[in-house]
Motif scaffolding. Sequence first.
Motif, short mmCIF file in Angstrom:
data_model
loop_
_atom_site.label_atom_id
_atom_site.label_comp_id
_atom_site.label_asym_id
_atom_site.label_seq_id
_atom_site.Cartn_x
_atom_site.Cartn_y
_atom_site.Cartn_z
N GLU A 31 0.84 -1.19 0.00
CA GLU A 31 0.00 0.00 0.00
C GLU A 31 0.87 1.23 0.00
OE1 GLU A 31 -3.39 0.62 2.52
OE2 GLU A 31 -3.68 -1.54 2.68
N ARG A 32 0.45 2.20 -0.76
CA ARG A 32 1.21 3.45 -0.85
C ARG A 32 1.07 4.23 0.45
NH1 ARG A 32 1.32 7.66 -5.77
NH2 ARG A 32 2.57 9.22 -4.72
N ASP A 33 2.20 4.76 0.90
CA ASP A 33 2.22 5.55 2.12
C ASP A 33 2.67 6.96 1.75
OD1 ASP A 33 2.56 6.71 4.59
OD2 ASP A 33 4.08 5.31 5.29
N ASN A 34 1.77 7.90 1.86
CA ASN A 34 2.06 9.29 1.51
C ASN A 34 2.50 10.11 2.72
OD1 ASN A 34 1.51 9.09 -1.22
ND2 ASN A 34 -0.66 9.43 -0.93
N ALA A 35 2.80 9.46 3.83
CA ALA A 35 3.12 10.19 5.05
C ALA A 35 4.29 11.15 4.86
CB ALA A 35 3.40 9.22 6.20
N ASP A 36 5.36 10.72 4.22
CA ASP A 36 6.51 11.59 4.02
C ASP A 36 6.16 12.78 3.14
OD1 ASP A 36 8.12 10.00 5.58
OD2 ASP A 36 8.98 8.91 3.89
N TRP A 37 5.41 12.52 2.09
CA TRP A 37 5.00 13.60 1.19
C TRP A 37 4.12 14.61 1.92
CZ3 TRP A 37 6.18 16.10 -2.95
CH2 TRP A 37 5.23 16.88 -3.60
N MET A 38 3.18 14.10 2.69
CA MET A 38 2.28 14.99 3.43
C MET A 38 3.06 15.82 4.45
SD MET A 38 -0.50 14.42 1.90
CE MET A 38 -1.72 15.24 2.87
#
Length: 108
Positions: free
Chosen positions: A66-73
């Motif tokens: 699953e894609r984790d956008n935490a760093d981008w956010m």
Amino acid sequence: MAGVGNDLVREARKRVGLTQRVLAERAGTTQSAIARIETGASTPSFDTVLRLIRLCGLDLDLMMVERDNADWMQAQRMLKLTEQERIEEMMRFLAQIDQMNQAAGVGV
């Protein structure tokens, strides 16, 4: 697969200590064809990349997660802060690391 495939072939060959010439012989092609793949002058198909990696005696293991956008956010949030707010955020982060290190007995 462009770029990544080229790098994977080069990495596989180097990892096992093969020359381009030896890999080419195993693949039934020329050293210059392997060189073109490794430099990106040629874009191999996924099947070709996999075949060349296997001829090096290695296998390619891919996994979908699953894609984790935490760093981008987090990066987007940080961009909205002023310079002073970013400094304060970094100081809080460093204080948290210091607390975790103290709790673990690191650096004491």
